[in-house]
Write an enzyme that holds these catalytic residues in place. Structure first.
Site, PDB file in Angstrom:
ATOM      1  CE1 TYR A   1       4.102  11.662   4.668  1.00  0.00           C
ATOM      2  CE2 TYR A   1       6.268  11.097   3.789  1.00  0.00           C
ATOM      3  CZ  TYR A   1       5.074  10.718   4.363  1.00  0.00           C
ATOM      4  OH  TYR A   1       4.847   9.390   4.631  1.00  0.00           O
TER       5      TYR A   1
ATOM      6  CD  GLU B   1       7.479   9.947   6.841  1.00  0.00           C
ATOM      7  OE1 GLU B   1       8.240  10.191   5.878  1.00  0.00           O
ATOM      8  OE2 GLU B   1       7.289   8.783   7.271  1.00  0.00           O
TER       9      GLU B   1
ATOM     10  N   PRO C   1       0.797  -1.241   0.000  1.00  0.00           N
ATOM     11  CG  PRO C   1      -0.018  -1.000   2.186  1.00  0.00           C
ATOM     12  CD  PRO C   1       0.698  -1.959   1.282  1.00  0.00           C
TER      13      PRO C   1
ATOM     14  CG  HIS D   1      11.277   9.291   1.787  1.00  0.00           C
ATOM     15  ND1 HIS D   1      10.901  10.573   2.115  1.00  0.00           N
ATOM     16  CD2 HIS D   1      10.578   8.470   2.622  1.00  0.00           C
ATOM     17  CE1 HIS D   1      10.008  10.523   3.101  1.00  0.00           C
ATOM     18  NE2 HIS D   1       9.794   9.256   3.424  1.00  0.00           N
TER      19      HIS D   1
ATOM     20  CG  HIS E   1      12.281   7.196   7.028  1.00  0.00           C
ATOM     21  ND1 HIS E   1      11.818   8.124   7.930  1.00  0.00           N
ATOM     22  CD2 HIS E   1      11.358   7.153   6.031  1.00  0.00           C
ATOM     23  CE1 HIS E   1      10.640   8.605   7.495  1.00  0.00           C
ATOM     24  NE2 HIS E   1      10.350   8.037   6.345  1.00  0.00           N
TER      25      HIS E   1
ATOM     26  CG  ASP F   1      -3.761   5.559   7.864  1.00  0.00           C
ATOM     27  OD1 ASP F   1      -2.554   5.584   7.562  1.00  0.00           O
ATOM     28  OD2 ASP F   1      -4.671   5.345   7.038  1.00  0.00           O
TER      29      ASP F   1
ATOM     30  CG  MET G   1       7.438   0.321   6.199  1.00  0.00           C
ATOM     31  SD  MET G   1       6.845   1.835   7.015  1.00  0.00           S
ATOM     32  CE  MET G   1       7.768   1.761   8.547  1.00  0.00           C
ATOM     33  CD  GLU G   2       9.949   4.609   7.717  1.00  0.00           C
ATOM     34  OE1 GLU G   2       9.332   4.360   6.671  1.00  0.00           O
ATOM     35  OE2 GLU G   2       9.510   5.348   8.597  1.00  0.00           O
TER      36      GLU G   2
HETATM   37  N1  BES Z   1       7.067   5.674   6.667  1.00  0.00           N
HETATM   38  C1  BES Z   1       6.438   6.068   5.454  1.00  0.00           C
HETATM   39  C2  BES Z   1       5.221   5.261   5.127  1.00  0.00           C
HETATM   40  C3  BES Z   1       4.139   5.298   6.190  1.00  0.00           C
HETATM   41  C4  BES Z   1       3.783   6.477   6.812  1.00  0.00           C
HETATM   42  C5  BES Z   1       3.485   4.148   6.545  1.00  0.00           C
HETATM   43  C6  BES Z   1       2.800   6.481   7.786  1.00  0.00           C
HETATM   44  C7  BES Z   1       2.484   4.156   7.511  1.00  0.00           C
HETATM   45  C8  BES Z   1       2.147   5.331   8.140  1.00  0.00           C
HETATM   46  C9  BES Z   1       7.408   6.015   4.280  1.00  0.00           C
HETATM   47  O1  BES Z   1       8.699   6.414   4.608  1.00  0.00           O
HETATM   48  C10 BES Z   1       6.935   7.004   3.255  1.00  0.00           C
HETATM   49  O2  BES Z   1       6.909   8.153   3.563  1.00  0.00           O
HETATM   50  N2  BES Z   1       6.584   6.537   2.067  1.00  0.00           N
HETATM   51  C11 BES Z   1       6.152   7.365   0.979  1.00  0.00           C
HETATM   52  C12 BES Z   1       7.259   7.618   0.020  1.00  0.00           C
HETATM   53  C13 BES Z   1       7.927   8.903   0.097  1.00  0.00           C
HETATM   54  C14 BES Z   1       8.914   9.113  -1.029  1.00  0.00           C
HETATM   55  C15 BES Z   1       7.129  10.110   0.384  1.00  0.00           C
HETATM   56  C16 BES Z   1       5.086   6.632   0.210  1.00  0.00           C
HETATM   57  O3  BES Z   1       4.823   5.467   0.528  1.00  0.00           O
HETATM   58  O4  BES Z   1       4.512   7.204  -0.695  1.00  0.00           O
HETATM   59 ZN    ZN Z   2       8.779   8.508   5.019  1.00  0.00          ZN
END
Ligand code: BES
Ligand code: ZN
Length: 593
Positions: free
Chosen positions: A376, A311, A259, A288, A292, A368, A263-264
């Site tokens: 971000y 973020e 989804p 990105h 993390h 969420d 994910m870091e």
């Molecule tokens: N840690 C996030 C994904 C996340 C955030 C999962 C909050 C669950 C809750 C991950 O580092 C992230 O930010 N992913 C982004 C990509 C990024 C380049 C902005 C994404 O999945 O789009």
């Molecule tokens: Zn992130």
């Protein structure tokens, strides 16, 4: 380890009394029944002579809890939406530490887990399982203290069907073993949201000394090409902000239903296959997740209200890595696209919406709901503002030291502000209150159009004045110029004109997920019929929420599109992870926003 989660409204844990320090997992993956079952052994410290330790669980069947092989008493509180149930276990108040073993199994619909059938994988032959624990889903597959302010080390033994391999956010195997039993160790203390597991028929290919990629066999070659710069990125990151603390950095390319973009998970980023554009144009996403490893995994948001601490810093770091790798003009494009996204979010939310503050208030809400461009991009532009104020060399030294001094600790917004005041007093003339605690963007903030986008807009103007698409000067453009071009197309545009653009630039056929999403966003509301088939194809095959939401939204803007969106969603829903269906059910079935 100092534990501090007094203010975490998303956890039942009471770490000021008793907190876990180590987890040993012993689980078997039962693909037929879609359950993980086994034991979690927890080591804990009891610092307040308490007689009970509080854990987080959600949808877990707790079979038995023992201490020194003796069953011990426990209770589960009434289930609460998204928070689950507190698991309250009797412990000896006289002992300041102890170990307990929880025998349990997960539910087939556990929110963190996605059990994929063979048809839902690239290879189509074997099933696949992956977890997504952030933000508070770890508790749906491990009984633990699921608060980002609480850290523990872990070890694990995972039993898989014999032809499959397992990886975790830990030291990982590089080859399959014949018994299907895999051992893991994570020596650095991590918060629960970084617990991760994937099981499937994938293989490993090294990329550099400390880096490599896992992918299904038929994706591995493409992945090797796409991520060839990984080792270089890691070195650039270390040069910026100090030593990489997690030894290896690998990537796993998951099936398309993942989804998120990435994910870091420590030591192994989980990634969507949609970043494989075959031209390396989307690897800022890898930068990105790599970033993390410092911002987030080393210095961790203390609660989900401080999500920007993870973020915002990561986007800043990501763009610094990309600048070092690709040059300033490239990073400027990323920042400007981010700025556009931020402006859209502000418009959508409304400038006075409290959710546009950096410091969030997610009490009584699923964390969420705090996931938006605010953390971000507003976070990023806040850090840019600090950088501008003190100059880059000073800001870099500040960040380097920030990661070092606060490593393996939680950081809340207020602690950061104090640290900032102490280390960079010049920043106190900035309206910090406006940035952090007020909605919208401070009124004096704006971003100028970067040079490469000035050029894009020049071509756009030519097109608007009648120059046909094939005569536009676009030969040197990268993905990001195209994204700006599509985004800047006028709202009113005829089918005929769309067709001509499409014919020349092949947007509807683009294999680049960012480009096609941007294109569909513009064309679907205009009922541009040639976009419907590619939209359906994309929605049926990709589960990344960031793309699904705008595409479905674009469809929902017309009556015909709404019909279509509902039809597609009905068929596609089973392919999506719960994180995505949670959002999409509201959007499509309940018709909000
Ligand atoms: N840690 C996030 C994904 C996340 C955030 C999962 C909050 C669950 C809750 C991950 O580092 C992230 O930010 N992913 C982004 C990509 C990024 C380049 C902005 C994404 O999945 O789009
Ligand atoms: Zn992130």
């Amino acid at each position: 380890m100092a534990q501090n989660n007094n203010t975490d409204v998303h956890s039942f844990a009471q770490p000021q009394k008793a907190y876990i320090t180590h987890l040993n997992l012993n689980l078997e993956a039962d693909f037929d029944n879609k359950i993980l079952k086994g034991k979690a052994t927890l080591e804990y410290k009891n610092i307040a002579q308490t007689s009970q330790i509080h854990l987080d669980t959600r949808d877990l069947d707790i079979l038995q809890i023992t201490q020194n092989n003796q069953p011990i008493k426990f209770q589960l509180t009434e289930p609460k939406e998204y928070l689950g149930q507190a698991l309250i276990i009797d412990i000896n108040p006289q002992l300041n530490q102890g170990t307990l073993t929880i025998e349990y199994q997960t539910h087939p619909q556990a929110a963190a887990l996605q059990w994929l059938t063979p048809e839902q994988t690239a290879g189509k032959k074997n099933p696949f399982l992956f977890t997504q624990s952030q933000a508070i889903l770890a508790r749906t597959w491990v009984p633990c203290q699921d608060s980002p302010g609480i850290r523990f080390t872990y070890t694990a033994t995972i039993k898989t069907p014999k032809n499959l391999m397992a990886v975790m956010s830990a030291q990982n195997p590089q080859i399959k073993n014949s018994e299907g039993i895999y051992q893991f160790e994570m020596k650095q203390p991590i918060p629960a949201y970084l617990l991760a597991l994937a099981i499937g028929d994938f293989e490993f290919a090294p990329l550099g000394e400390r880096t490599g990629v896992y992918a299904e066999n038929n994706t591995l070659e493409k992945a090797k090409y796409e991520f060839a710069e990984l080792e270089n990125m890691l070195q650039l990151a270390e040069k910026l902000y100090g030593k990489y603390e997690w030894e290896r950095y690998d990537l796993i390319v998951l099936p398309p239903s993942f989804p998120f973009g990435g994910m870091e998970n420590p030591r192994i980023t989980f990634a969507t296959p949609t970043i494989i554009a075959e031209d390396r144009s989307l690897i800022s996403l890898v930068a990105h997740e790599l970033a993390h490893s410092w911002s987030g995994n080393l210095v961790t948001n203390a609660t989900w209200n401080d999500f920007w601490i993870n973020e915002g810093f990561t986007v800043y770091f990501e763009r610094r890595i990309m600048e070092a790798m690709m040059g300033k003009s490239y990073a400027e494009m990323l920042a400007y696209l981010g700025y556009q996204d931020l402006l859209h979010t502000l418009e959508l939310f409304g400038k006075d919406n409290p959710d546009t503050r950096l410091k969030l208030d997610l009490k009584d809400r699923d964390p969420d709901e705090g996931v938006s461009e605010i953390a971000y991009e507003k976070g990023y532009f806040f850090l840019i503002t600090l950088e501008k104020k003190v100059g880059r060399p000073k800001f870099d030294a500040f960040l380097h030291q920030y990661f070092q001094k606060n490593a393996f600790q939680g950081m809340d917004t207020e602690k950061f502000l104090e640290y900032l005041k102490k280390e960079l007093p010049e920043t106190q003339t900035i309206d910090l209150n406006a940035w952090i605690y007020q909605p919208g963007l401070p009124s004096n903030f704006a971003l100028t159009l970067p040079e490469r986008f000035i050029e894009v807009e020049k071509q756009l103007k030519k097109w608007k004045n009648g120059t046909p698409p094939e005569k536009l000067n676009t030969q040197q453009w990268t993905t990001h110029e195209w994204l700006h071009f599509i985004e800047q197309l006028p709202a009113e545009i005829s089918t005929d004109e769309l067709e001509k653009l499409d014919q020349q630039f092949k947007f509807s056929q683009s294999g680049n997920a960012e480009i096609i999403t941007q294109w569909l966003q513009i064309t679907l509301p205009l009922s541009y019929t040639p976009a419907f088939a590619p939209a359906e194809n994309f929605l049926m095959n990709v589960g990344r929420r960031k793309f699904l939401v705008p595409i479905y939204k674009a469809m929902l803007k017309t009556e015909q599109g709404t019909q279509k969106a509902k039809e597609i969603y009905q068929k596609a829903r089973k392919n999506y992870h719960s994180v995505a269906t949670n959002t999409l059910d509201k959007l499509i079935l309940e018709q909000q926003r």
